[in-house]
Design an enzyme around this catalytic site. Structure first.
Site, PDB file in Angstrom:
ATOM      1  CG  HIS B 123      -1.895   0.972   1.405  1.00  0.00           C
ATOM      2  ND1 HIS B 123      -1.622   2.279   1.725  1.00  0.00           N
ATOM      3  CD2 HIS B 123      -3.238   0.883   1.267  1.00  0.00           C
ATOM      4  CE1 HIS B 123      -2.768   2.952   1.784  1.00  0.00           C
ATOM      5  NE2 HIS B 123      -3.757   2.128   1.504  1.00  0.00           N
ATOM      6  CG  ASP B 201       0.662  -2.028   6.381  1.00  0.00           C
ATOM      7  OD1 ASP B 201      -0.214  -2.077   7.272  1.00  0.00           O
ATOM      8  OD2 ASP B 201       0.458  -1.549   5.247  1.00  0.00           O
ATOM      9  CD  GLN B 204      -6.421  -4.174   4.312  1.00  0.00           C
ATOM     10  OE1 GLN B 204      -7.354  -4.895   4.655  1.00  0.00           O
ATOM     11  NE2 GLN B 204      -6.612  -2.976   3.800  1.00  0.00           N
ATOM     12  CE  LYS B 227      -6.836  -0.002   6.154  1.00  0.00           C
ATOM     13  NZ  LYS B 227      -7.610   0.627   5.093  1.00  0.00           N
ATOM     14  CB  CYS B 368      -3.780   3.227  -1.618  1.00  0.00           C
ATOM     15  SG  CYS B 368      -5.043   4.454  -1.347  1.00  0.00           S
TER      16      CYS B 368
END
Lengths: 141, 415
Positions: B123, B201, B204, B227, B368
């Site tokens: 991303h 990261d 997600q 999220k 993104c």
């Protein structure tokens, strides 16, 4: 519903039409327009002789609304003076932003007036106005 | 709360109970942001109604309650990802966390001729900061490329890209476009072997399965609250204690200092060192409530429901005429809550606009992740993305699959 007035045969056909999707031979002016949030991008090419747009066409990729809008704009601007074309661009942008609504006034936009339903689809306004903003930026530089 | 039946989960989310263009909303964009359950909304509301004083600053009861709520939220957030509270810094979102790491840690290790290695799946928030840092320090930015058809990253890419000059390996846990899980354990081992630090990261992944940062052995990590059913504007940056101690602060101001004299300042130890000014305490309380909500439903139920829906979604999409999955051909690998696809001949923005006309919300575009989309075999260089949340149901997937065949017809392309 707004989208029925936008995804019409006229507009979807224009979006797939190849006539105006090409390079311009002997182009005197070229400008790239991008919608960063959605990735629509097009390069507008013009051949201007003695202040008259002899040819206009575009290359690039994007949604049906931006592509149809670019195709209709190419048809409309061809043969117009640079100033007249600028005035028509302002009028088109006014139509999409909802400030120009008078049917008679929109007549001179010819087929591009068919995109007026986009004024009711805020998420897609930027797609419709991209080619016209690109023209205005092109003649400024 | 332990026995919440998965089919009733959606009832806990008020935003899901709405009509869009005359149809019941089908929300399939949880990878962009998830909706929030009543318990989260209530926790934030209660915080501001009863306890909304400034944490760490007042001598009165109300300020103490605010302090307890904020500090308690940190303990809850830390425990959720297998970290210690001292290593858990509240930030606005994953982007801010990743920027903090790039701007405050990377300059301590990065020199001319060094390199930073990322998978191409990243991303922009775990890509652009590294691009800027690499350029600033004369370092090289290297990408490990996935197979554009299957979306799988071959091990050979790690061997080819990570070397003795690698200082940072940054990677997402789950791709926001492909839904694939990246081989974090392999990244960590390869980075350790050359003395590079790792940045995860996990924006997600934390909504989809249990994440244990200590067990994974990463040096840094970041995720967003929004999220994972928490409010927008709160997230977490994790760093190993000695790394956080070595780093300079990110921003300067109130509540992050030990003492200030006219010409110099002593800073508090981490995590306070990185939290200048009044923080989003209500958001932190909401994040803790979201953790409690996820915990009360339980990973077993969450993962079981999602596995079932992902199977239905990917099988359904691949069986539809004129619909193709993007970056997901043939490879039988786990996909976590995300399926990307295109309708033949229809730009994803038009497809999403038409789906919205039937009340179905999906994301469309480049997500993104422009460098990834440039490598995938996607018509128009973009795609639609359907993504699932804790509240997603079979009926949601059915509605998408029933509506998709109408898209080409509405675009005057036949069936």
């Amino acid at each position: 519903m707004a989208i029925d007035s936008v995804y019409t045969e006229l507009i979807t056909e224009h979006s797939r039409d190849k006539r105006n999707r090409r390079r311009v031979e002997g182009a005197t002016c070229s400008h790239r327009g991008v919608n960063p949030s959605c990735g629509d991008e097009l390069t507008l090419e013009l051949r201007v002789e003695n202040g008259i747009i002899e040819d206009a066409a575009f290359t690039g990729a994007g949604c049906a609304i931006s592509q149809a809008s670019a195709s209709m704009m190419s048809d409309l601007l061809r043969g117009k003076s640079v100033e007249e074309a600028g005035r028509l661009c302002e009028k088109f942008i006014g139509m999409i932003k909802g400030s120009v609504t008078d049917e008679a006034e929109l007549e001179e936009l010819d087929e591009a007036a068919a995109l007026r339903g986009v004024s009711k689809m805020p998420a897609r306004v930027k797609c419709a106005v991209l080619p016209w903003h690109t023209y205005l930026a092109a003649i400024e530089t | 709360m332990k026995n919440i039946a998965v089919k009733n989960i959606a009832d806990n989310f008020p935003a899901l109970r709405q009509t869009v263009n005359g149809h019941t909303l089908v929300y399939l964009d949880s990878a962009a942001t998830s909706m929030r359950p009543e318990s989260v909304l209530r926790a934030v509301d209660n915080f501001y109604r009863r306890d909304g004083a400034n944490p760490h600053r007042g001598m009165y009861d109300m300020a103490q309650r605010a302090t307890d709520a904020y500090d308690g939220a940190r303990v809850t957030a830390a425990r959720f990802v297998g970290a210690d509270a001292e290593e858990t810094v509240f930030v606005r979102n994953a982007s801010e966390g990743l920027n903090l790491i790039a701007l405050c840690y990377a300059p301590l290790v990065l020199g001319r001729g060094d390199n930073i290695v990322l998978p191409i799946t990243e991303h922009h928030s775990n890509l652009v900061p590294w691009q800027i840092l690499a350029r600033r320090h004369g370092a090289e930015l290297r990408y490990m490329y996935v197979d554009p058809r299957t979306g799988v990253l071959p091990d050979s890419e790690l061997d080819a890209k990570i070397d003795g000059r690698t200082k940072i390996v940054a990677f997402t846990h789950v791709s926001n476009v492909l839904g694939t899980r990246l081989p974090v354990e392999k990244f960590v081992a390869a980075a350790k072997a050359v003395g590079a630090i790792t940045v995860l990261d996990c924006a997600q992944s934390v909504p989809h399965f249990g994440v244990d940062l200590h067990k994974l052995g990463v040096d840094f990590a970041a995720f967003s609250g929004h999220k994972m059913y928490a409010p927008m504007g709160i997230g977490v940056m994790y760093g190993r204690r000695e790394l956080l101690e070595a780093m300079p602060p990110f921003l300067y101001g109130g509540d992050m200092i030990e003492d200030v004299r006219e010409q110099d300042t002593d800073f508090l130890p981490p995590p306070s060192k990185f939290e200048a000014g009044t923080q989003n305490a209500g958001g932190a309380v909401g994040l803790a409530a979201a953790v409690e909500y996820i915990t009360s439903v339980g990973w077993e139920a969450i993962e079981g429901n999602e596995r079932k829906l992902m199977k239905k979604l990917t099988e359904g999409l691949s069986s539809l005429k004129n619909v193709s999955l993007v970056g997901n051909s043939g490879a039988d690998v786990g996909r976590y809550g995300v399926a990307s696809f295109n309708v033949a001949g229809v730009h994803p923005h038009d497809a999403a606009t038409i789906l919205n006309d039937y009340g179905v919300a999906v994301r469309a575009g480049k997500h993104c992740a422009h460098p990834l989309l440039a490598r995938l075999d996607a018509e128009f260089g973009a795609c639609c993305r359907a993504s699932l949340g804790i509240y997603s149901t079979e009926a949601d997937v059915d509605r998408l699959l029933e509506t998709l065949p109408l898209v080409r017809r509405r675009m005057n392309l036949g069936d």
